[in-house]
Write a protein that holds these residues in place. Sequence first.
Motif, PDB file in Angstrom:
ATOM      1  N   UNK A  87       0.838  -1.207   0.000  1.00 20.10           N
ATOM      2  CA  UNK A  87       0.000   0.000   0.000  1.00 20.10           C
ATOM      3  C   UNK A  87       0.874   1.259   0.000  1.00 20.10           C
ATOM      4  N   UNK A  88       2.017   1.157   0.670  1.00 20.77           N
ATOM      5  CA  UNK A  88       2.931   2.302   0.755  1.00 20.77           C
ATOM      6  C   UNK A  88       4.278   1.928   0.153  1.00 20.77           C
ATOM      7  N   UNK A  89       4.767   2.842  -0.675  1.00 22.82           N
ATOM      8  CA  UNK A  89       6.071   2.648  -1.297  1.00 22.82           C
ATOM      9  C   UNK A  89       7.144   2.971  -0.254  1.00 22.82           C
ATOM     10  N   UNK A  90       8.076   2.069  -0.086  1.00 19.23           N
ATOM     11  CA  UNK A  90       9.076   2.265   0.953  1.00 19.23           C
ATOM     12  C   UNK A  90       9.866   3.571   0.750  1.00 19.23           C
ATOM     13  N   UNK A  91      10.033   3.933  -0.521  1.00 23.85           N
ATOM     14  CA  UNK A  91      10.758   5.170  -0.840  1.00 23.85           C
ATOM     15  C   UNK A  91      10.125   6.397  -0.182  1.00 23.85           C
ATOM     16  N   UNK A  92       8.823   6.339  -0.009  1.00 21.53           N
ATOM     17  CA  UNK A  92       8.121   7.469   0.613  1.00 21.53           C
ATOM     18  C   UNK A  92       8.561   7.614   2.063  1.00 21.53           C
TER      19      UNK A  92
END
Length: 374
Positions: free
Chosen positions: A320-325
């Motif tokens: 659900x969430x991009x780790x880069x964020x």
Amino acid sequence: MTSNSASDASDGPAALPQSLASWGWTDHWAAAFEPFAADGRFPARVVAQHRGRWLLAGERHEWSAALTGRLRHEAREGGLPAVGDWVGCVIPQGGGAARIDAVLPRRSAFVRRAAGSHLGAQTVAANVDTLFITSSFNADLNLRRLERYVAMARESGAEPVLLLTKDDLVEDGAAVVDRLANELRIPVVGLSSHTGAGVDDLRRWLVPGQTIALVGSSGVGKSTLLNYLAGEELMATREIREDDGRGRHTTTHRELFRLPGGSLMLDTPGVRELGLWDADQGLADTFGEILDLADRCRYRDCRHENEPGCAVQAAIRSGELDEGRLVSYRRLGEELAGQPTEADRREAKRQFFKSMEVAAHARARQKDNRWRER
Ligand SMILES: Nc1nc2c(ncn2[C@@H]2O[C@H](COP(=O)(O)OP(=O)(O)OP(=O)(O)O)[C@@H](O)[C@H]2O)c(=O)[nH]1
Ligand SMILES: [Mg+2]
Ligand SMILES: [Zn+2]
């Protein structure tokens, strides 16, 4: 009625008697929108911004919107929608509230340099025709500071006007007005929102469809002027003793309002220093989805590393969430903490934590219908 509040969000977007024109839509915008009109996109104006959500005014209703994933990826420096922007919206596949998919080219943009270098500039207001640089007669009228505002207005594409408020508190107002008009070479208006003196001199800028932004230090009376012009309390103003409020801001978000004469006025939180990281908006707007997730972590002080019950890590695992964020979010915190001088570092840290505090405050406010998506 000039209030932006949608009356009942539970039946979908609230129907309001308004039109795009009442928010400043003109032939210019109709033409600018044409290239975006495909794929069922429709136009709306950003009237407020709150963490990762934007309050939009459309043809007949207002609603709180998120960005499409495409726009979120595309939006780089200053590219996120700002208050005053005209945007193109799409209804997501599978329904739900319309999302922002495109930002129309801006006629003007008030840009603030962010402390986090990888975030670059932040657009704080767009499509502003006139910038009301607001200072009060009884405050320290720092010419250098005013000059910086004027330069910033010019750079943004807006016409600068200096307002000197609280005329009722000084004797020699007219002389100060003349002196500053001479030094700055821009229109200067002295006024009082308590007595109404001088307010009529603003009429030449309060033209239907024109957008005016109020900027200036906290406590100079921006919201008081807005309320005076609106004839109703649109924004809360500071009630307490002024010296009690040092460093405190009464207004904590930007919002665009329609005034009775048909002009649009954008109230903003007072800035302590131009160019400083905008704590109440920047981090929250940029990383709204992380703050939303962090709300659901088991521990309030969760660092989103490997704590049990961490909703942020769970979102990364589920895709659900991009780790880069999360990496960018962390980097910003570090940059803010790594400012050049000790004083800057302290201030940056204070701002960083304040933004977290504001975010927590915002969570409480999310119950407000205005921000509820359908
Ligand atoms: N005497 C006098 N007081 C004023 C006038 N305008 C505003 N004030 C007072 O100044 C204080 C601050 O006013 P606000 O309108 O909250 O100031 P602001 O610029 O919106 O401040 P922030 O929202 O923190 O940026 C309030 O106590 C107002 O009543 C005025 O014309 N005369
Ligand atoms: Mg205010
Ligand atoms: Zn966590």
